[in-house]
Design an enzyme around this catalytic site. Structure first.
Site, mmCIF file in Angstrom:
data_model
loop_
_atom_site.group_PDB
_atom_site.id
_atom_site.type_symbol
_atom_site.label_atom_id
_atom_site.label_comp_id
_atom_site.label_asym_id
_atom_site.label_seq_id
_atom_site.Cartn_x
_atom_site.Cartn_y
_atom_site.Cartn_z
ATOM 1 N N CYS A 2 90.419 -118.149 -38.384
ATOM 2 C CA CYS A 2 91.015 -117.164 -39.278
ATOM 3 C C CYS A 2 91.051 -115.794 -38.601
ATOM 4 C CB CYS A 2 90.279 -117.061 -40.609
ATOM 5 S SG CYS A 2 90.023 -118.626 -41.456
ATOM 6 N N ARG A 27 94.274 -117.743 -33.118
ATOM 7 C CA ARG A 27 93.040 -118.255 -33.700
ATOM 8 C C ARG A 27 93.287 -119.491 -34.568
ATOM 9 N NH1 ARG A 27 89.107 -113.933 -33.538
ATOM 10 N NH2 ARG A 27 87.933 -114.854 -35.237
ATOM 11 N N TRP A 74 92.732 -120.393 -42.185
ATOM 12 C CA TRP A 74 92.650 -121.785 -41.734
ATOM 13 C C TRP A 74 91.820 -122.513 -42.790
ATOM 14 C CZ3 TRP A 74 89.016 -125.449 -40.011
ATOM 15 C CH2 TRP A 74 89.525 -126.487 -39.212
ATOM 16 N N ASN A 98 86.448 -114.459 -43.414
ATOM 17 C CA ASN A 98 86.315 -115.517 -42.419
ATOM 18 C C ASN A 98 84.947 -116.164 -42.607
ATOM 19 O OD1 ASN A 98 88.717 -114.684 -41.353
ATOM 20 N ND2 ASN A 98 87.849 -113.812 -39.489
ATOM 21 N N GLY A 99 84.903 -117.491 -42.504
ATOM 22 C CA GLY A 99 83.621 -118.169 -42.629
ATOM 23 C C GLY A 99 83.574 -119.089 -43.831
ATOM 24 N N GLU A 479 87.784 -134.268 -20.598
ATOM 25 C CA GLU A 479 88.543 -133.050 -20.865
ATOM 26 C C GLU A 479 90.038 -133.341 -20.881
ATOM 27 O OE1 GLU A 479 89.983 -129.059 -21.176
ATOM 28 O OE2 GLU A 479 88.284 -130.178 -21.951
ATOM 29 N N LYS A 483 92.482 -132.647 -24.047
ATOM 30 C CA LYS A 483 93.696 -131.835 -23.987
ATOM 31 C C LYS A 483 94.887 -132.611 -24.557
ATOM 32 C CE LYS A 483 92.482 -127.955 -22.470
ATOM 33 N NZ LYS A 483 91.292 -128.188 -23.294
ATOM 34 N N GLU A 486 94.578 -132.825 -28.297
ATOM 35 C CA GLU A 486 94.719 -131.534 -28.967
ATOM 36 C C GLU A 486 96.173 -131.141 -29.196
ATOM 37 O OE1 GLU A 486 91.019 -128.625 -27.909
ATOM 38 O OE2 GLU A 486 92.348 -129.122 -26.243
ATOM 39 N N HIS A 502 81.970 -152.475 -19.534
ATOM 40 C CA HIS A 502 80.968 -152.602 -20.585
ATOM 41 C C HIS A 502 81.560 -152.406 -21.977
ATOM 42 C CE1 HIS A 502 77.551 -152.877 -17.827
ATOM 43 N NE2 HIS A 502 78.174 -151.960 -17.102
ATOM 44 N N LYS A 602 91.130 -121.379 -32.466
ATOM 45 C CA LYS A 602 90.687 -120.968 -31.131
ATOM 46 C C LYS A 602 89.188 -120.724 -31.108
ATOM 47 C CE LYS A 602 91.251 -119.717 -26.847
ATOM 48 N NZ LYS A 602 91.474 -120.766 -25.833
#
Length: 607
Positions: A2, A27, A74, A98-99, A479, A483, A486, A502, A602
């Site tokens: 946010c 963000r 958000w 925010n939060g 990673e 990506k 995402e 395995h 973000k």
């Protein structure tokens, strides 16, 4: 997560607020809104979706006034909708937040018993309702806000605006960052300096638990104990906070492309000009005394820490534990004497990582942080801060910050090894020489962009993708998978190549692309053996290696990408580049938003 902006200005606030919110789009958000006071009257406008929707609404329903607050939301509590968007207004008070207010249900019940109904699905509305209740009992705006804030549990950054109070804004911070900007007869509030950069270069960061009362000409801050506090006002580098795409379609593309110059800048801040020594920022830490290292991070930063584990253990011979911050903070693990704790966070505000840091501080551990924001909470609470010097990163999916994290962690591992006498002077200088090759090799690696585009068009049709790597390439495989998930929304997983037989090998068929990261290192032959197991089961292998590696092992592969030959030490940094390019161009082939992928933020400043 946010974005908050606030203005007590000399000009119309609405356009300033919207422009500042645009600078916070990175963000992540799903709705937006602003509130202003004009001739004492408090009004708001809110819209779902991108800021253009709010801008269109303001054309038809403008808001006048020189005092205002704005927010990009958000969703946490309640779906994205106009009624759930911020600012939330109750009577004569408007709030942006925010939060997460963790005790909002309890507070709602109290308000309901007082006959105060709620209209939204959010936790934030409770803040506005509680403040309005205290106003109705005769409290001043300041007292009403104070009584409200002390009742809140969880993490929050708050900005209050009050009907009839055109020269008053109240801000509070617990767990979520908030900054105050100082202008000429104006005052601003922002989630970070990026939002405020066009308005002022003088910033005051609120500390944990701070409560600030602002007018156009004054700022009064009290700490968590209600005691007046003096917080440093810093002059920020405006140029570093300016953000534009520089002709690229997305910030992510720009940030991938600028990695050679970014990493050169990072190295110049740590390696002296003659290339013979690594110099860390001033600190009181005896690197030679580090007996064990606990590394904690989230997301991409976690994979940077996992990669660094190989360096610290192999080069510096320091045993390392790496943990996801959200798990670490609740385990309350025992901390042995001689333990140092290292925290990796691009923003320096990641909530779980910050909580883990505070736990390790309580255990008397030495705290080291690797961050991109030297003024951040994590940085301010560390014994040694290692800045990335990567500049502002706007793309939600981290690219240049990740390779800068890897570079700084590699430098630290080498420095610790030298301080402990584990490596000789000659080895020390050889490692530094290898590290100094990073910008040039990354520039070469970016040269595969056209080849990656061709592969990505095929990859875009897949429903599942597997990434494989051995040794320090294993975290890079994870990673790469992250990506791709995402920004293209393709399901992808990264595995250590040796773990394939395995379990994951059961997934292999002719439909699933398997990306194999195999530089010509000490584990190359092992990686090739695992790749052969995939191809024997009709798997579609995309092999990434240098020309010698491809000459030795490319027969039967679905496709290949040619990487520069690289020293083993820095191979993980170099191979992060094609992983980024694959994700970006696959997203482009699918038509998804690389900069603002769905559901992601973000900076994650709540659990």
């Amino acid at each position: 997560m946010c974005g908050i902006v606030g203005v007590l200005g000399q000009h119309q606030a609405a356009p300033i607020l919207v422009e500042a919110l645009k600078r916070l789009e990175y963000r992540g958000y799903d709705s937006a809104g602003i509130a202003t006071i004009n001739n004492g009257k408090l009004e708001s406008r809110r819209a779902v979706g991108k800021l253009v929707n709010l801008s269109d609404l303001l054309v038809h329903e403008p808001l006048a006034g020189k005092s205002g607050i704005g927010h990009t939301r958000w969703a946490t509590h309640g779906v994205p909708s106009t009624k759930n968007a911020h600012p939330h207004q109750a009577g004569s008070v408007a709030v942006v937040h925010n939060g997460i207010v963790e005790n909002f249900r309890e507070l709602r019940e109290e308000l309901a018993q007082l006959g105060i109904p709620y209209k939204t699905d959010t936790d934030t509305e409770t803040v506005a309702l509680l403040a309005q209740y205290h106003l109705s009992q005769g409290d001043s705006p300041r007292v009403a806000a104070q009584k409200t804030v002390v009742r809140l549990e969880g993490a929050f950054a708050l900005a209050f605006l009050f009907h009839g109070e055109e020269d008053l804004m109240i801000a509070a911070r617990k767990g979520s960052p908030l900054a105050i900007g100082h202008g000429d007869g104006e005052m601003y509030v922002g989630s970070d300096a990026i939002a405020l950069a066009p308005l002022t270069d003088r910033i005051t960061y609120l500390d944990e638990g701070d409560f600030a009362v602002l007018t156009r000409k004054s700022m009064e801050i009290t700490d968590k104990n209600g005691v007046l506090a003096n917080r440093e006002t810093r002059t920020i580098a405006i140029d570093s906070a300016r953000v534009d795409k520089a002709g690229y379609k997305h910030f992510m593309a720009k940030e991938i492309a600028e990695q050679p110059s970014v990493l050169k800048n990072t190295l110049q801040n740590y390696i002296i000009a003659d290339g013979t020594n690594i110099e860390l920022p001033a600190n009181d830490i005896d690197l030679a005394s580090i007996e064990r290292l606990t590394m904690v991070a989230c997301g991409t930063a976690f994979y940077a820490a996992l990669t660094a584990k190989y360096w610290f253990e192999k080069i510096a011979r320091v045993p390392v534990e790496v943990d996801v911050a959200s798990e670490f903070r609740y385990r309350e693990p025992p901390v042995a004497p001689g333990t140092s704790a290292l925290f990796v966070s691009q923003s320096g505000e990641t909530a779980d990582t910050l909580a883990a840091l505070r736990y390790m501080t309580s255990q008397n551990a030495t705290i080291i942080s690797v961050v991109n924001v030297p003024e951040s909470s994590i940085a301010r609470e560390s014994d040694l801060v290692l800045p990335l010097h990567a500049g502002v990163e706007i793309g939600v999916a981290s690219t240049k910050a990740f390779t800068a994290q890897l570079t700084v962690l590699a430098l630290l591992a080498i420095k610790v090894a030298y301080a402990k006498g584990v490596i000789s002077e000659a080895q020390y200088r050889e490692y530094i020489s290898d590290i100094n090759r990073i910008p040039g090799l990354v520039s070469q690696a970016l040269g595969i962009d056209t080849a990656v585009q061709k592969v990505a068009r095929k990859l875009a049709t897949a429903q599942d993708v597997i990434f494989l790597g051995r040794g320090a390439m294993y975290p890079i495989a994870m990673e790469g998978a992250l990506k791709l998930k995402e920004i293209s929304y393709i399901h992808a997983e990264g595995y250590p190549s040796g773990e394939l037989k395995h379990g994951p090998i059961a997934l292999i068929d002719k439909k699933i692309p398997v990306v194999v990261l195999a530089p010509m290192d000490s584990l190359f032959e092992k990686s090739v053996s695992n790749m052969q197991e995939v191809m024997a089961r009709s798997g579609k292998v995309l092999l990434l290696s240098c020309q010698n590696g491809l000459n030795a092992a490319s027969d039967g592969t679905w496709s290949t990408l040619t990487m520069p030959a690289t020293p083993e030490l820095i191979a993980p940094i170099l191979y992060a580049i094609p992983a980024q390019l694959l994700a970006y161009h696959t997203a482009m082939a699918k038509g998804t938003d690389a900069d603002q992928p769905r559901n992601l933020a973000k900076s994650v400043t709540v659990e």
